[in-house]
Design a protein around this motif. Sequence first.
Motif, PDB file in Angstrom:
ATOM      1  N   ASN A 422       0.809  -1.218   0.000  1.00 26.23           N
ATOM      2  CA  ASN A 422       0.000   0.000   0.000  1.00 26.23           C
ATOM      3  C   ASN A 422       0.843   1.268   0.000  1.00 26.23           C
ATOM      4  OD1 ASN A 422      -2.150  -1.781   0.229  1.00 26.23           O
ATOM      5  ND2 ASN A 422      -2.230  -1.603   2.468  1.00 26.23           N
ATOM      6  N   SER A 423       1.870   1.332  -0.831  1.00 21.99           N
ATOM      7  CA  SER A 423       2.715   2.520  -0.865  1.00 21.99           C
ATOM      8  C   SER A 423       3.315   2.674  -2.251  1.00 21.99           C
ATOM      9  CB  SER A 423       3.832   2.426   0.183  1.00 21.99           C
ATOM     10  OG  SER A 423       4.645   3.581   0.145  1.00 21.99           O
ATOM     11  N   THR A 424       3.688   3.888  -2.565  1.00 23.02           N
ATOM     12  CA  THR A 424       4.365   4.162  -3.845  1.00 23.02           C
ATOM     13  C   THR A 424       5.858   4.393  -3.649  1.00 23.02           C
ATOM     14  OG1 THR A 424       3.856   6.521  -3.621  1.00 23.02           O
ATOM     15  CG2 THR A 424       2.278   5.154  -4.848  1.00 23.02           C
ATOM     16  N   GLU A 425       6.292   4.501  -2.386  1.00 24.33           N
ATOM     17  CA  GLU A 425       7.708   4.717  -2.099  1.00 24.33           C
ATOM     18  C   GLU A 425       8.236   3.552  -1.287  1.00 24.33           C
ATOM     19  OE1 GLU A 425       8.878   9.131  -1.434  1.00 24.33           O
ATOM     20  OE2 GLU A 425       6.967   8.845  -0.386  1.00 24.33           O
ATOM     21  N   TRP A 426       9.412   3.068  -1.697  1.00 20.38           N
ATOM     22  CA  TRP A 426       9.978   1.899  -1.044  1.00 20.38           C
ATOM     23  C   TRP A 426      11.495   2.029  -0.940  1.00 20.38           C
ATOM     24  CZ3 TRP A 426       6.652  -1.637   0.930  1.00 20.38           C
ATOM     25  CH2 TRP A 426       5.352  -1.648   0.425  1.00 20.38           C
ATOM     26  N   ARG A 427      12.022   1.293   0.008  1.00 20.40           N
ATOM     27  CA  ARG A 427      13.457   1.036   0.025  1.00 20.40           C
ATOM     28  C   ARG A 427      13.667  -0.386   0.512  1.00 20.40           C
ATOM     29  NH1 ARG A 427      15.337   4.954   5.080  1.00 20.40           N
ATOM     30  NH2 ARG A 427      14.411   3.734   6.787  1.00 20.40           N
ATOM     31  N   VAL A 428      14.705  -1.021  -0.015  1.00 19.52           N
ATOM     32  CA  VAL A 428      15.065  -2.367   0.408  1.00 19.52           C
ATOM     33  C   VAL A 428      16.233  -2.250   1.375  1.00 19.52           C
ATOM     34  CG1 VAL A 428      15.960  -4.607  -0.319  1.00 19.52           C
ATOM     35  CG2 VAL A 428      14.245  -3.430  -1.713  1.00 19.52           C
ATOM     36  N   MET A 429      16.088  -2.869   2.548  1.00 23.95           N
ATOM     37  CA  MET A 429      17.122  -2.853   3.578  1.00 23.95           C
ATOM     38  C   MET A 429      17.681  -4.251   3.762  1.00 23.95           C
ATOM     39  SD  MET A 429      17.224   0.312   4.436  1.00 23.95           S
ATOM     40  CE  MET A 429      18.287   0.220   5.880  1.00 23.95           C
ATOM     41  N   MET A 430      18.915  -4.302   4.190  1.00 21.90           N
ATOM     42  CA  MET A 430      19.559  -5.592   4.442  1.00 21.90           C
ATOM     43  C   MET A 430      20.375  -5.503   5.718  1.00 21.90           C
ATOM     44  SD  MET A 430      22.569  -5.468   1.544  1.00 21.90           S
ATOM     45  CE  MET A 430      21.684  -4.505   0.327  1.00 21.90           C
ATOM     46  N   PHE A 431      20.358  -6.576   6.482  1.00 24.15           N
ATOM     47  CA  PHE A 431      21.240  -6.717   7.634  1.00 24.15           C
ATOM     48  C   PHE A 431      22.167  -7.872   7.302  1.00 24.15           C
ATOM     49  CE2 PHE A 431      22.506  -8.132  11.877  1.00 24.15           C
ATOM     50  CZ  PHE A 431      22.857  -6.914  12.449  1.00 24.15           C
ATOM     51  N   VAL A 432      23.406  -7.541   6.931  1.00 24.17           N
ATOM     52  CA  VAL A 432      24.313  -8.534   6.372  1.00 24.17           C
ATOM     53  C   VAL A 432      25.061  -9.249   7.479  1.00 24.17           C
ATOM     54  CG1 VAL A 432      24.542  -7.347   4.166  1.00 24.17           C
ATOM     55  CG2 VAL A 432      26.079  -6.759   6.045  1.00 24.17           C
ATOM     56  N   LYS A 433      25.700 -10.356   7.116  1.00 26.96           N
ATOM     57  CA  LYS A 433      26.348 -11.227   8.094  1.00 26.96           C
ATOM     58  C   LYS A 433      27.522 -10.557   8.791  1.00 26.96           C
ATOM     59  CE  LYS A 433      28.496 -14.773   6.432  1.00 26.96           C
ATOM     60  NZ  LYS A 433      28.733 -16.002   5.641  1.00 26.96           N
ATOM     61  N   THR A 434      28.064  -9.481   8.193  1.00 19.82           N
ATOM     62  CA  THR A 434      29.153  -8.747   8.844  1.00 19.82           C
ATOM     63  C   THR A 434      28.648  -7.810   9.925  1.00 19.82           C
ATOM     64  OG1 THR A 434      29.043  -7.148   7.027  1.00 19.82           O
ATOM     65  CG2 THR A 434      30.715  -8.884   6.867  1.00 19.82           C
ATOM     66  N   ALA A 439      21.338  -0.041   3.117  1.00 24.58           N
ATOM     67  CA  ALA A 439      20.266   0.140   2.144  1.00 24.58           C
ATOM     68  C   ALA A 439      20.693  -0.476   0.820  1.00 24.58           C
ATOM     69  CB  ALA A 439      19.945   1.617   1.970  1.00 24.58           C
ATOM     70  N   CYS A 440      19.726  -0.734  -0.051  1.00 26.07           N
ATOM     71  CA  CYS A 440      20.000  -1.331  -1.356  1.00 26.07           C
ATOM     72  C   CYS A 440      21.047  -0.538  -2.122  1.00 26.07           C
ATOM     73  CB  CYS A 440      18.704  -1.404  -2.165  1.00 26.07           C
ATOM     74  SG  CYS A 440      18.941  -1.739  -3.927  1.00 26.07           S
ATOM     75  N   SER A 441      20.998   0.801  -2.011  1.00 28.18           N
ATOM     76  CA  SER A 441      21.895   1.653  -2.788  1.00 28.18           C
ATOM     77  C   SER A 441      23.362   1.434  -2.430  1.00 28.18           C
ATOM     78  CB  SER A 441      21.527   3.122  -2.587  1.00 28.18           C
ATOM     79  OG  SER A 441      21.539   3.453  -1.208  1.00 28.18           O
ATOM     80  N   THR A 442      23.633   0.783  -1.305  1.00 29.19           N
ATOM     81  CA  THR A 442      25.023   0.524  -0.921  1.00 29.19           C
ATOM     82  C   THR A 442      25.661  -0.500  -1.849  1.00 29.19           C
ATOM     83  OG1 THR A 442      24.416   0.937   1.385  1.00 29.19           O
ATOM     84  CG2 THR A 442      26.528  -0.135   0.993  1.00 29.19           C
ATOM     85  N   TRP A 443      24.899  -1.547  -2.215  1.00 25.24           N
ATOM     86  CA  TRP A 443      25.443  -2.618  -3.038  1.00 25.24           C
ATOM     87  C   TRP A 443      24.762  -2.741  -4.401  1.00 25.24           C
ATOM     88  CZ3 TRP A 443      29.690  -5.404  -1.890  1.00 25.24           C
ATOM     89  CH2 TRP A 443      30.152  -5.367  -0.574  1.00 25.24           C
ATOM     90  N   MET A 446      18.405   0.981  -6.709  1.00 26.37           N
ATOM     91  CA  MET A 446      16.967   0.990  -6.415  1.00 26.37           C
ATOM     92  C   MET A 446      16.260   1.708  -7.548  1.00 26.37           C
ATOM     93  SD  MET A 446      15.125  -0.116  -3.770  1.00 26.37           S
ATOM     94  CE  MET A 446      13.338  -0.169  -3.546  1.00 26.37           C
ATOM     95  N   ILE A 447      15.395   0.984  -8.265  1.00 29.35           N
ATOM     96  CA  ILE A 447      14.598   1.570  -9.347  1.00 29.35           C
ATOM     97  C   ILE A 447      13.140   1.326  -9.013  1.00 29.35           C
ATOM     98  CG2 ILE A 447      14.096   1.559 -11.807  1.00 29.35           C
ATOM     99  CD1 ILE A 447      16.889   0.509 -12.303  1.00 29.35           C
ATOM    100  N   GLY A 448      12.426   2.400  -8.722  1.00 26.26           N
ATOM    101  CA  GLY A 448      11.029   2.272  -8.338  1.00 26.26           C
ATOM    102  C   GLY A 448      10.904   1.474  -7.061  1.00 26.26           C
ATOM    103  N   SER A 449      10.181   0.362  -7.148  1.00 29.48           N
ATOM    104  CA  SER A 449       9.968  -0.466  -5.959  1.00 29.48           C
ATOM    105  C   SER A 449      10.851  -1.708  -5.967  1.00 29.48           C
ATOM    106  CB  SER A 449       8.499  -0.887  -5.884  1.00 29.48           C
ATOM    107  OG  SER A 449       8.133  -1.629  -7.041  1.00 29.48           O
ATOM    108  N   TRP A 464      14.516  -7.024   3.692  1.00 26.86           N
ATOM    109  CA  TRP A 464      13.105  -6.671   3.812  1.00 26.86           C
ATOM    110  C   TRP A 464      12.857  -5.322   3.133  1.00 26.86           C
ATOM    111  CZ3 TRP A 464      16.642  -6.293   7.679  1.00 26.86           C
ATOM    112  CH2 TRP A 464      16.821  -5.045   8.282  1.00 26.86           C
ATOM    113  N   CYS A 465      11.600  -5.010   2.930  1.00 19.33           N
ATOM    114  CA  CYS A 465      11.193  -3.731   2.343  1.00 19.33           C
ATOM    115  C   CYS A 465      10.642  -2.814   3.434  1.00 19.33           C
ATOM    116  CB  CYS A 465      10.100  -3.938   1.283  1.00 19.33           C
ATOM    117  SG  CYS A 465      10.631  -4.850  -0.171  1.00 19.33           S
ATOM    118  N   GLU A 466      10.837  -1.504   3.220  1.00 21.13           N
ATOM    119  CA  GLU A 466      10.250  -0.478   4.081  1.00 21.13           C
ATOM    120  C   GLU A 466       9.539   0.524   3.191  1.00 21.13           C
ATOM    121  OE1 GLU A 466      13.721  -0.711   7.531  1.00 21.13           O
ATOM    122  OE2 GLU A 466      13.465   1.122   6.364  1.00 21.13           O
ATOM    123  N   SER A 467       8.323   0.882   3.580  1.00 14.77           N
ATOM    124  CA  SER A 467       7.508   1.762   2.748  1.00 14.77           C
ATOM    125  C   SER A 467       7.537   3.191   3.262  1.00 14.77           C
ATOM    126  CB  SER A 467       6.064   1.254   2.709  1.00 14.77           C
ATOM    127  OG  SER A 467       5.432   1.505   3.958  1.00 14.77           O
TER     128      SER A 467
END
Length: 659
Positions: A422-434, A439-443, A446-449, A464-467
């Motif tokens: 239910n959102s038009t804005e998103w970001r993908v987050m990651m908690f890596v093993k290190t 955020a997705c933009s680190t590695w 991010m295009i749209g959703s 996971w995603c955050e809206s």
Amino acid sequence: MLTMPEILILFVMLNTLFCCGHAQDAALTIEPNLSTFTVGQTVIFICDMKEGTHVDWEYEIKKDGQHFISYNSHPRYTLELLHEAYGAEYQCCGRLRRTNETKCSNKIFFHVQDKPRARLTATTTIIPVEGRVSLTCSVDYASYWKFDWFKDGLLIYSPAEVGNDYESGRTIIVSQGGQYRCRGRRGKVYYTEDSNEVTLEKMLTIKPTVILEPNWPLIYRDETITLSCEIQEGGGTQWTYEWRPTRLNRPPSSREHRISRVTDSGDYSCRGRRDKFYLTQWSDVVSVTVSDKPRPVLSVSPSWLSPGSSVTLRCEIKPPSAGWRFYWYKAVPDLLHKNYSYDLLPGSTAGTEHDSYIIHGQTHTAGYVCRAGRGDPEYHTDYSKVKFLWSADVHPAASLTVNPDRVQHFTSDSVSLNCGGNSTEWRVMMFVKTGFLLACSTWGKMIGSSCYMRMYWENSGVYWCESGSGEFSNTVNITVQNFYDDGVILVSPVHPVTEGASVSLSCRRREQNTLSSVSFYHNDKLLQHDGREELNISAVSQSDEGFYKCQHAGKTSQQSWMSVTAVSRPESSSFPVLLIVGLVAGIVFILLILLCWYRRSKGVTAEQTIHQYENEQHAYSALLHGDISIYERIRSSENSANGQQELDYVNVTSRTQKS
């Protein structure tokens, strides 16, 4: 005998000496016999012609060879030395009244300097308990001084005119506090300038105590502390206070110091002063250790959400210290500022006394933060890092899908992570093993959703995603093969498998999609090794949940968790309960009929009938309301040649509740 010419020569020489004034038998002396005088002192010149009486002569005094005091009849002359210019070479000359013959004395030179100032020194300015202090008075460039002593403006000691250093008053020993000064004295009328004042303070046996509030073993930078100097001595004595370090001694000296933003560690001590000249001993030192502002450590247990389970947050200050109240927050994604805002959790407005907080009813992925506060005014720690409670369950408001749909990936695989809801804005987050939150933009990009990434070993972690509306999606695990490992990966679903659904697991190498002769393991136990390419489970059950891995040609994949979502079933049928109730009601009805028949036939009294009826109604009510029904779902499994056979049944047990 002398000849006439020799007598004539001798007469001429004597006459020359008398006429020219060069006779050396005249003597000049001075009193006092000093080489240095001070301005304001007097000197007495004494002239002795060594012949006749003093009335036979007239006397003059020369200064540096020039007439200074004209001829007069006095062989003694007193001169007041008014300034330094009186320092010179002096000589006296006499003129015989009857012949006007003259002769002059020896020469005497002395200096005249400004009026000296006495100097007072003390071995210490603090008189120890039951101790004494030596005071010494001195005058530069001169001797033969006596010394007068004053305490608090009053003369306390004036020595006799003769004696050694102690008898002259140069040094005295005192045991009382006060303001002391001294002066030098020559004779009875000449004094030096008064010395400097020295204040002596008497040490008392009293020892104060420094009280630190709050009395925490560890103080943090910018906290507020109060230091108090407590003197256990009655009588209402008025004290002033002295502190170490000296920066606390701001007038008026106070018993209490409040440091509103303490910055540095330090040692603090104090002492009291009364009646100007009496001191307590120094207190014992109170050490204040100041550390940088703390950042608490938040833990979330469990880290993966199980249906119906509660979640415990724990906020820890390291190293542990006292006096804290804890504040609990839910993290809300803030896509505009690329961080999180924090909303207080219910019941956390005033903080909690305990360092743990229990959350009930949480169903989706969420982030949490804590901080702590103490003191008055309240001092707050930094916020903890965001800690996450992860849930694999998909919900409509926010969801994450992965393409390709598997947990494990080879190094350099291209993967897309897609957000929906239910959102038009998103970001993908990651908690890596290190251990980093990225955020997705680190590695990736991010295009749209959607987040597009090329996977590497460092990208293994939780995603996971955050809206923009503050929602968290379901969470997925992604494992990336080590860059040095050219082995196999397990192909298993990213999302939980619904109970009763079918699922297929397979094993593959980078260059081969499917492999034969594969061994599959469940929780490190061999599950299948029969030449089949896939592990097929036709109807997944809760017992199938766990870790899976595959093995092929000596190569073993990493293990991945397969989660099973239970199917929500309605409560077990109430038919057995209704059946029991119906049977009881039928039995009661039959009993009533029998009782009526018995009454007619046997004449039983109405009172007996009513009594038995009440007992039976009580038993009926107990069946309806007082029993506890225990429903136990039992699954038994057995393997047969045709596959796995499952049997479900319900065991109903009635247990009467004790009143």
